[in-house]
Design an enzyme around this catalytic site. Structure first.
Site, mmCIF file in Angstrom:
data_model
loop_
_atom_site.group_PDB
_atom_site.id
_atom_site.type_symbol
_atom_site.label_atom_id
_atom_site.label_comp_id
_atom_site.label_asym_id
_atom_site.label_seq_id
_atom_site.Cartn_x
_atom_site.Cartn_y
_atom_site.Cartn_z
ATOM 1 N N TRP A 60 -10.461 93.386 -28.358
ATOM 2 C CA TRP A 60 -10.499 94.540 -27.078
ATOM 3 C C TRP A 60 -10.017 95.581 -27.994
ATOM 4 C CZ3 TRP A 60 -14.392 92.547 -24.592
ATOM 5 C CH2 TRP A 60 -14.798 91.637 -24.540
ATOM 6 N N GLU A 76 -9.774 79.138 -21.988
ATOM 7 C CA GLU A 76 -9.441 80.038 -22.821
ATOM 8 C C GLU A 76 -7.517 79.407 -22.770
ATOM 9 O OE1 GLU A 76 -9.275 83.938 -22.874
ATOM 10 O OE2 GLU A 76 -11.190 83.753 -22.512
ATOM 11 N N HIS A 84 -19.287 88.213 -20.135
ATOM 12 C CA HIS A 84 -18.013 88.571 -20.986
ATOM 13 C C HIS A 84 -17.048 90.167 -21.299
ATOM 14 C CE1 HIS A 84 -14.360 86.524 -22.760
ATOM 15 N NE2 HIS A 84 -13.988 86.745 -22.777
ATOM 16 N N GLU A 102 -13.940 86.114 -16.498
ATOM 17 C CA GLU A 102 -11.891 85.774 -15.446
ATOM 18 C C GLU A 102 -12.638 87.237 -15.119
ATOM 19 O OE1 GLU A 102 -8.570 87.505 -18.531
ATOM 20 O OE2 GLU A 102 -8.374 85.180 -18.780
ATOM 21 N N ASN A 122 -8.705 79.883 -17.410
ATOM 22 C CA ASN A 122 -8.008 80.478 -18.406
ATOM 23 C C ASN A 122 -6.703 80.393 -18.051
ATOM 24 O OD1 ASN A 122 -10.683 81.075 -19.729
ATOM 25 N ND2 ASN A 122 -10.076 82.964 -19.230
ATOM 26 N N TYR A 140 -2.753 80.758 -19.519
ATOM 27 C CA TYR A 140 -1.912 81.111 -20.978
ATOM 28 C C TYR A 140 -0.133 80.860 -20.548
ATOM 29 C CZ TYR A 140 -5.933 83.099 -23.182
ATOM 30 O OH TYR A 140 -7.357 83.696 -24.255
ATOM 31 N N ARG A 177 -18.240 77.689 -27.239
ATOM 32 C CA ARG A 177 -18.490 78.072 -26.079
ATOM 33 C C ARG A 177 -19.085 79.226 -26.123
ATOM 34 N NH1 ARG A 177 -14.422 81.303 -21.987
ATOM 35 N NH2 ARG A 177 -15.738 82.368 -20.719
#
Length: 594
Positions: free
Chosen positions: A490, A436, A168, A214, A357, A359, A122
């Site tokens: 980021w 993710e 993204h 996201e 995603n 987490y 991905r």
């Protein structure tokens, strides 16, 4: 004649797993007949146990990456400036300019995927590498098309399925300069033009398209709390709602364009990736805590999921709460934009799959306490991230393990609970992908390749999708580890290390070295999970209970990290802590404290 059957349950141990397997299998087969029976749901009964089993053949095992975080070459070969280029430069951060140099070393990226035994990859496309000023009229950059063609072809030659994200977070800076970026509806047409170029250029080989990764993160981070590009502080709580409105419109347009113009010939699929923390009430017997947990999901995941997978509109609770808050604040109308009836119909059902995603989780409780930090030492991020959800606070269980990124607690059980919720809330039985999940360690002076925390993490989380498939009957089709290699995370740049491979950022060649977790993830991926009797299955069984404790994760943070009495790393809002793409601490300090 006795017609009632009494069923009892004792907490399982790994030694009586055969009995657990039998009971859970019977329960799964007979679940429709258990309506009204006073028993715990199957997901709760099997929450904390290891489950030997596998996912079906054809399941996608992958890592996930993003263009800004790995490509580098920020102004090379005709690429235009992105919002993240400008945002980072304005904040004195330049690691993304070269990043992992995947623009030069993409073949090594594919080789690493091969070392992991993966059958998919991905990645995201950089809008400004393909359309430098964001528009077709400004010209298509052939060098950008060539780069992605080379990457896609390299993947296919090596037996990897390309799984491609259109956006993204690194949108064209020219749009932000000219008309405010995502707050302006003009961007919907431009995004659709960009999507069409990508479908035309790559769709003969790409069969899995994601419109947005996201959107909550780039909307709230970029247009709400000034924590990500383009760095807008939304003092009036209006801009983030406008940006989200246009992102949803743009998604629907791009999906319809694929459906109407490309699907018949290309035979692919198009969906969206939604990120959301799972939420549960602190006290499940307190109706207000239960309501707060539900509202948290509506404002977080439902903001995007309901228009696409639900009735085509925003969640009604969100509509009502923001309208009431707007009226109380003196606004002539709600701060939440309104979809027309035509748009509601147009939005509905615009996804061929659901990418989640997943987490971590939060605990929610009703409270009017406005103090920033709770007794556990946890900062109430809800107050700035979901400013319209008043009267509730978030916290965590101090026993939950955590990696270096303080927001991402290790809560593998949340995967199945959110899947159950999604299927029930939206009456959705289509394909799911876990697009993710991952854990980070700090950037140490001397790298530590013995990342047992990552081995534990992926053992726990991959086993949850095995349970989802085998026990819950979920149509789950892929697991995407975040991430292939240490990258530019980021705003925190290279200080957060999520990679299965270590990246040496001081080496001009960006040498990548496998960490120990590569072997464990490879074993899982190449066997579709945890086959009974496989050596890695027995290893997983042996370390399972230990992986649910804090001990394996102690090596993720520097020795000097500050902990409170509850064992939680301090979440001081005046210090820069990072959600992916969200520089929360600085935003809070600059806009709230001052």
């Amino acid at each position: 004649m006795k017609t009632e059957v009494e069923v009892t349950w004792a907490p399982p141990s790994q030694t009586n797993l055969g009995s657990v397997y039998f009971v859970a299998t019977v329960m799964n087969s007979c679940r429709n007949y258990w309506v009204g029976v006073q028993s715990e749901p199957l997901s709760e009964l099997t929450r904390d146990i290891f489950w030997p089993g596998t996912v079906p053949d054809g399941y996608l095992w992958s890592t996930a990456t993003a263009s800004y975080q790995i490509e580098g070459a920020w102004n090379v070969d005709g690429k235009g400036e992105s919002m993240w280029d400008r945002f980072q430069h304005n904040n004195g951060r330049f690691a993304g300019d070269d990043a992992c140099k995947s623009y030069d070393y993409y073949a090594r990226d594919v080789e690493m995927s091969d070392e992991l035994g993966l059958n998919a990859y991905r990645f995201s496309l950089s809008w400004t590498r393909i359309l430098p000023d964001g528009t077709v009229a400004g010209g298509i950059n052939q060098a950008g098309i060539d780069y992605y063609n080379n990457l896609i072809n390299e993947l296919l030659i090596n037996g990897k399925t390309p799984y491609v994200t259109l956006y993204h977070w690194d949108g064209p800076q020219t749009f932000q300069d000219q008309f405010g970026g995502w707050v302006n509806e003009a961007i919907v047409d431009y995004f659709n033009d960009y999507a069409r170029v990508c479908y035309q250029a790559f769709g003969d080989r790409v069969k899995h398209w994601v419109t947005f990764n996201e959107p909550w993160s780039f909307v709230v981070g970029g247009y709400g709390i000034a924590g990500g590009a383009p760095g807008i502080w939304d003092a009036n709580k209006t801009e983030q709602y406008k940006a989200a409105h246009n992102a949803i419109r743009a998604h629907a347009r791009a999906w319809h364009t694929y459906d109407e113009e490309f699907r018949a010939d290309q035979q692919g699929s198009c969906g969206i990736v939604i990120g959301s923390l799972w939420s549960e009430p602190v006290d499940p017997n307190n109706p207000q805590d239960v309501l707060g947990s539900y509202l948290y999901q509506q404002f977080f995941m439902g903001w995007y999921a309901n228009p696409i997978f639900g009735n085509g509109n925003y969640p009604q609770e969100m509509i009502d709460i923001i309208a009431a808050n707007s009226q109380r604040e003196g606004w002539p109308q709600s701060r939440l934009p309104v979809f027309t009836e035509e748009e509601i119909l147009y939005n509905r059902g615009t996804a061929d799959f659901a990418g989640l995603n997943q987490y971590s989780a939060r605990l929610i409780y009703a409270s009017n306490d406005t103090s920033p930090v709770d007794p556990n030492g946890w900062f109430n991020w809800m107050s700035i991230m979901i400013p319209d959800l008043l009267g509730y606070r978030e916290t965590i269980d101090p026993s939950w393990p955590q990696g270096e990124m303080i927001f991402l607690l290790v809560t593998p059980w949340a995967v199945r609970r959110q899947l159950d919720y999604f299927r029930s809330e939206y009456q959705y039985d289509g394909p799911f992908y876990l697009t993710e999940t991952g854990i980070s360690e700090a950037e140490f002076e001397q790298p530590n390749f013995e990342d047992i925390w990552r081995t534990c993490y992926y053992t726990l989380y991959t086993n949850e999708v095995v349970k989802a498939v085998e026990l819950d009957g979920v149509d789950h089709r892929g697991f995407f580890a975040w991430t292939l290699m240490d990258n530019v995370e980021w705003g925190s740049e290279t200080h957060e290390r999520f990679g299965l491979f270590y990246t040496n950022f001081s080496d001009p060649a960006r040498t990548r070295t496998p960490k120990d977790s590569v072997a464990s993830y490879r074993d899982i991926a190449t066997t579709n999970g945890f086959p009974v009797g496989a050596p890695h299955t027995e290893t997983a069984r042996a370390i399972w209970d230990w992986c649910l404790t804090k001990e394996p994760y102690e090596g993720t943070s520097p020795q000097a990290a500050t902990f409170n009495t509850g064992g939680i790393r301090q979440a001081d809002p005046t210090v820069d802590y990072f959600l992916p793409g969200v520089r929360v601490g600085a935003a809070y300090r600059d806009k709230v404290v001052n």
